[in-house]
Design an enzyme around this catalytic site. Structure first.
Site, PDB file in Angstrom:
ATOM      1  N   PRO A 281       0.882  -1.374  -0.117  1.00  0.00           N
ATOM      2  CA  PRO A 281      -0.258   0.051   0.128  1.00  0.00           C
ATOM      3  C   PRO A 281       0.807   1.257  -0.116  1.00  0.00           C
ATOM      4  O   PRO A 281       1.557   1.524   0.815  1.00  0.00           O
ATOM      5  CB  PRO A 281      -0.919  -0.183   1.453  1.00  0.00           C
ATOM      6  CG  PRO A 281       0.019  -1.099   2.266  1.00  0.00           C
ATOM      7  CD  PRO A 281       0.836  -1.765   1.250  1.00  0.00           C
ATOM      8  N   GLU A 282       0.437   2.109  -0.979  1.00  0.00           N
ATOM      9  CA  GLU A 282       1.436   3.510  -1.131  1.00  0.00           C
ATOM     10  C   GLU A 282       0.070   4.357  -1.060  1.00  0.00           C
ATOM     11  O   GLU A 282      -1.015   4.036  -0.747  1.00  0.00           O
ATOM     12  CB  GLU A 282       2.256   3.384  -2.407  1.00  0.00           C
ATOM     13  CG  GLU A 282       3.107   2.399  -2.264  1.00  0.00           C
ATOM     14  CD  GLU A 282       4.228   2.513  -3.518  1.00  0.00           C
ATOM     15  OE1 GLU A 282       4.347   3.578  -4.216  1.00  0.00           O
ATOM     16  OE2 GLU A 282       4.866   1.326  -3.551  1.00  0.00           O
TER      17      GLU A 282
ATOM     18  N   LYS B 215       0.679   7.907   3.655  1.00  0.00           N
ATOM     19  CA  LYS B 215       0.129   6.588   3.886  1.00  0.00           C
ATOM     20  C   LYS B 215      -0.546   6.484   5.188  1.00  0.00           C
ATOM     21  O   LYS B 215      -0.959   5.303   5.726  1.00  0.00           O
ATOM     22  CB  LYS B 215       1.366   5.639   3.890  1.00  0.00           C
ATOM     23  CG  LYS B 215       2.232   5.520   2.552  1.00  0.00           C
ATOM     24  CD  LYS B 215       3.304   4.769   2.461  1.00  0.00           C
ATOM     25  CE  LYS B 215       4.346   5.228   1.388  1.00  0.00           C
ATOM     26  NZ  LYS B 215       5.663   4.333   1.808  1.00  0.00           N
TER      27      LYS B 215
ATOM     28  N   GLN C 282       1.423   0.323   7.508  1.00  0.00           N
ATOM     29  CA  GLN C 282       2.606  -0.089   7.098  1.00  0.00           C
ATOM     30  C   GLN C 282       2.748  -1.083   6.013  1.00  0.00           C
ATOM     31  O   GLN C 282       1.977  -0.788   5.010  1.00  0.00           O
ATOM     32  CB  GLN C 282       3.614  -0.817   8.242  1.00  0.00           C
ATOM     33  CG  GLN C 282       4.039   0.365   9.051  1.00  0.00           C
ATOM     34  CD  GLN C 282       4.089   0.041  10.637  1.00  0.00           C
ATOM     35  OE1 GLN C 282       3.000  -0.463  11.067  1.00  0.00           O
ATOM     36  NE2 GLN C 282       5.269   0.468  11.233  1.00  0.00           N
TER      37      GLN C 282
ATOM     38  N   ASN D 172       7.364   2.296  -3.111  1.00  0.00           N
ATOM     39  CA  ASN D 172       8.532   1.852  -3.964  1.00  0.00           C
ATOM     40  C   ASN D 172       8.182   1.459  -5.458  1.00  0.00           C
ATOM     41  O   ASN D 172       8.694   1.888  -6.279  1.00  0.00           O
ATOM     42  CB  ASN D 172       8.623   0.214  -3.552  1.00  0.00           C
ATOM     43  CG  ASN D 172      10.119  -0.091  -3.684  1.00  0.00           C
ATOM     44  OD1 ASN D 172      11.097   0.837  -3.576  1.00  0.00           O
ATOM     45  ND2 ASN D 172      10.503  -1.516  -3.802  1.00  0.00           N
TER      46      ASN D 172
ATOM     47  N   ARG E 223      15.133  -2.302  -1.026  1.00  0.00           N
ATOM     48  CA  ARG E 223      13.916  -2.066  -1.951  1.00  0.00           C
ATOM     49  C   ARG E 223      14.759  -2.026  -3.331  1.00  0.00           C
ATOM     50  O   ARG E 223      15.715  -1.114  -3.487  1.00  0.00           O
ATOM     51  CB  ARG E 223      13.573  -0.865  -1.494  1.00  0.00           C
ATOM     52  CG  ARG E 223      13.354  -0.954   0.225  1.00  0.00           C
ATOM     53  CD  ARG E 223      12.332   0.155   0.630  1.00  0.00           C
ATOM     54  NE  ARG E 223      10.941  -0.207   0.138  1.00  0.00           N
ATOM     55  CZ  ARG E 223       9.910   0.498   0.384  1.00  0.00           C
ATOM     56  NH1 ARG E 223      10.128   1.745   1.306  1.00  0.00           N
ATOM     57  NH2 ARG E 223       8.965   0.381   0.106  1.00  0.00           N
TER      58      ARG E 223
END
Ligand SMILES: [Zn+2]
Length: 277
Positions: free
Chosen positions: A2-3, A53, A70, A169, A262
């Site tokens: 989730p962004e 977020k 998160q 990401n 990442r």
């Protein structure tokens, strides 16, 4: 993962079920908020908003529930009559006559007076929300070229929540490809045209992902990649999870770089490094 766009879509879904409705039952199971539960128990909800977020559920008595999912927290919306089974830990339930909204697994939840939202340790630190209407192209350019940020690498900036809140990401890879910026370049290394392009991509790609539910390419491109046998995790993007495929613009091979743990996927031909190294 989730962004910002995913959290905002969750907020839209929850708002539809809860705003303007009577809350007939609410339960707060998470230790940290249980002691303050009385403040908001069975109170109706005025509005729901997101900051990056983080989500803020504002109750009509001017208390707010802050939550940050998160990587593992999850919201669900079901009809009240649906029996829900899950191995996840249930944190919060908000019920109307029709719906049951549940928050699962999240460990970052707080109940705070609405007037103190800005002093919350996370909200205090974060930059403007890219999806907020007040976040203009000019503001993004201004921040890109500001002293605090102009000597940081693009790969770092695009995840730095103090720079802009809500990027993560997949958006990082997609924004840098859209703007044709090398992940190791800094705003400092780029000319005005490039900065403008970068600012546009930050806003446009984030909005596109919000509108489409995580797609960062047009529907026709996604359909074409799908027809070529790509899976959903890659066909909905231009470069992210498309390493080893051809670049949609120049046919070079998409490559992967790692920053910490990442991944970042990019096209070495389209995203030429401008800094002298
Ligand atoms: Zn390319």
């Amino acid at each position: 993962m989730p962004e910002g766009p995913e959290i905002r879509r969750a907020a839209d879904r929850i708002s539809k079920a809860l705003i303007g409705k009577e809350i007939i039952e609410s339960n707060f199971y998470y230790e940290r908020i249980r002691e303050k539960e009385e403040k908001v128990k069975n109170k109706n909800i005025k509005e729901i908003t997101t900051k990056g977020k983080a989500m803020l559920i504002r109750f009509e008595n001017d208390w707010s529930m802050y939550s940050h999912n998160q990587l593992y927290g999850r919201w669900t919306v079901n009809l009240n009559t649906t029996r829900v089974k899950s191995a996840r830990a249930l944190r919060v339930v908000l019920k109307t006559k029709k719906h049951a909204v549940r928050l699962w697994s999240a460990t970052n939840i707080d109940l705070i007076p609405t007037s103190e939202e800005d002093e919350h340790p996370f909200l205090k630190k974060i930059g403007p929300d890219v999806l907020n209407e007040s976040c203009s192209f000019e503001l993004i350019e201004e921040r890109l070229t500001s002293k605090n940020f102009h000597k940081k690498k693009a790969s770092t900036l695009m995840l730095d929540q103090t720079f802009f809140a809500g990027l993560g990401n997949y958006l990082r890879s997609e924004i840098l490809f859209d703007a044709k910026i090398h992940p190791d370049d800094r705003p400092f290394d780029l000319d005005k045209t490039k900065i403008t392009q970068w600012a546009n991509s930050i806003k446009n790609i984030s909005h596109l992902a919000y509108k489409t539910g995580g797609f960062t390419v047009s529907k026709s491109l996604a359909d074409k990649n799908k027809a070529n046998g790509e899976s959903k995790r890659s066909y909905r993007h231009a470069v992210f999870m498309r390493n080893k495929y051809e670049c949609l613009d120049c046919k070079s091979r998409i490559e992967r770089k790692w920053y910490g743990k990442r991944k970042l996927d990019y096209c070495p031909s389209c995203q030429i490094q401008r800094a002298k190294v």
